[in-house]
Design an enzyme around this catalytic site. Structure first.
Site, PDB file in Angstrom:
ATOM      1  N   GLU A  34      58.650  28.540  14.087  1.00  0.00           N
ATOM      2  CA  GLU A  34      57.886  29.319  15.046  1.00  0.00           C
ATOM      3  C   GLU A  34      56.425  29.245  14.633  1.00  0.00           C
ATOM      4  O   GLU A  34      56.104  29.149  13.442  1.00  0.00           O
ATOM      5  CB  GLU A  34      58.329  30.781  15.054  1.00  0.00           C
ATOM      6  CG  GLU A  34      59.713  31.031  15.600  1.00  0.00           C
ATOM      7  CD  GLU A  34      60.033  32.522  15.630  1.00  0.00           C
ATOM      8  OE1 GLU A  34      59.973  33.127  16.717  1.00  0.00           O
ATOM      9  OE2 GLU A  34      60.336  33.063  14.557  1.00  0.00           O
TER      10      GLU A  34
ATOM     11  N   GLU B 102      70.735  34.402  14.039  1.00  0.00           N
ATOM     12  CA  GLU B 102      69.783  33.509  14.691  1.00  0.00           C
ATOM     13  C   GLU B 102      69.069  32.736  13.595  1.00  0.00           C
ATOM     14  O   GLU B 102      68.667  33.315  12.580  1.00  0.00           O
ATOM     15  CB  GLU B 102      68.773  34.303  15.520  1.00  0.00           C
ATOM     16  CG  GLU B 102      67.625  33.483  16.093  1.00  0.00           C
ATOM     17  CD  GLU B 102      66.574  34.363  16.786  1.00  0.00           C
ATOM     18  OE1 GLU B 102      66.959  35.328  17.472  1.00  0.00           O
ATOM     19  OE2 GLU B 102      65.365  34.074  16.620  1.00  0.00           O
TER      20      GLU B 102
END
Length: 360
Positions: free
Chosen positions: A177, A172
């Site tokens: 974020e 991933e």
């Protein structure tokens, strides 16, 4: 260039059958114990004046507050669980085929005040290029403004196919974020953005702690304006940065195999069961598992029990290990809802453009 999205089309075109974006519709928490449900509603994802908005709303605005907490059955009639790959979701245990339990957990909920189960108190959106655009090495640029409030915006990538196994075996890539919490938040609020790689040889063994970093704003924050979040990715290195290569969150040379980079133990315990660790990338290169096509995801999550919001930080109103974490969060609405602001704009994840290039 495999994607050049400026969001000048209307909402129906953007998310239509010929559009670039697919809305994932689920309420099972996506392996992170998230408290929102993601919808296909234009209340939660829409275009306006050349921008994409992902906007959180209260479920109680639709079904009433009492129904959230007791005596209500909520079914996502357009749930996308069957049309997306459940193995790609963090925490999924579905490796053999259709998992009825996982399906019902992802597509419906029942509120019951006796058991402490509730309907997800927030509605939001998660959109992907799963069906339209992916790259194996190349470049991604997303120009966006992050939202304010107790919110979790993310720009990230998952593999088109789980070539090396379910998450995190096939990797991933997290381009950005953040936490929408105020700058005073003790564990990196809205003045920080983070980039990382998730990877590991078992579903419960993720070595992300070895491949992450962040950048911070000294005098302002990432909700004040738009910034460009970028990925550069080849078979020999990967770089994640904000606005300038000098502002890199992660810069990684693929100079050793990921299995040796992880420095994993030879035997791990799964409960009482010892497992001799096998290298799932033994036939790969130094870039494996990051040597396959990945597609883009943009989403706005709310809460969660995976540790992204650490316990006992910033007056967090739930504990990750509590069986009633979502209930505790919902009951504390008077503490977190005001952080969203009253205009609907400050709590929105706003995206100006998305560009993806495939390396020739």
């Amino acid at each position: 260039m495999v994607l050049d999205e400026d969001f000048n089309s209307d909402t129906d075109t953007t998310f239509g059958s010929n559009g670039n974006w697919f809305r994932e519709v689920q309420l099972g928490g996506y392996g992170n114990g998230e408290f929102e449900m993601t919808t296909s509603s234009s209340n939660n994802s829409y275009t306006s004046n050349g921008y994409l908005y992902i906007t959180p709303t209260l479920t109680s605005d639709m079904i009433g507050s009492d129904a959230v907490f007791n005596g209500y059955t909520y079914n996502l009639t357009d749930c996308t669980y069957n049309s997306t790959n459940p193995e790609a979701d963090p925490g999924s245990l579905n490796t053999t085929g259709f998992d009825a339990t996982a399906y019902y957990q992802s597509c419906g909920a029942v509120s019951n005040s006796t058991t402490g189960t509730i309907i997800n108190p927030v509605q939001s959106a998660r959109i992907t290029t799963r069906n339209s655009a992916s790259i194996r090495y190349g470049r991604v640029e997303v120009r966006a403004k992050v939202p304010r409030g107790c919110l979790w915006p993310a720009i990230w990538m998952l593999p088109v196919n789980n070539t090396y196994g379910p998450w995190p075996l096939s990797g991933e890539i997290d381009i950005m974020e953040s936490r929408g919490n105020a700058r005073s938040y003790p564990d990196q609020g809205i003045d920080y953005v983070r980039g990382s790689l998730n990877w590991g040889p078992l579903s419960f063994l993720n070595a992300v702690s070895k491949t992450f970093g962040w950048w911070t704003q000294r005098r302002t924050d990432y909700g004040e304006g738009f910034h460009t979040y970028a990925l550069e990715w080849t078979d020999s290195f990967l770089r994640i940065y904000v606005d300038s290569r000098l502002h890199y969150m992660l810069q990684l040379s693929f100079n050793e195999p990921f299995f040796s980079r992880g420095d994993f133990p030879s035997v791990v315990q799964n409960g009482s069961e010892p497992i001799v660790l096998q290298n799932p990338w033994v036939n790969g290169t130094n870039a494996t598992p990051f040597d396959q096509p990945f597609y883009l995801i943009i989403n706005l999550a709310v809460g969660g029990t995976n540790g992204w919001f650490p316990d006992n930080a910033g007056n967090k109103p739930w504990l990750d290990n509590s069986p009633t974490a979502m209930l505790d969060f919902a009951q504390a609405q008077n503490s977190w809802y005001p952080t969203w602001g009253s205009d609907g704009e400050s709590s929105s994840f706003v995206v100006d453009s998305v560009k993806m290039w495939q390396m020739c």
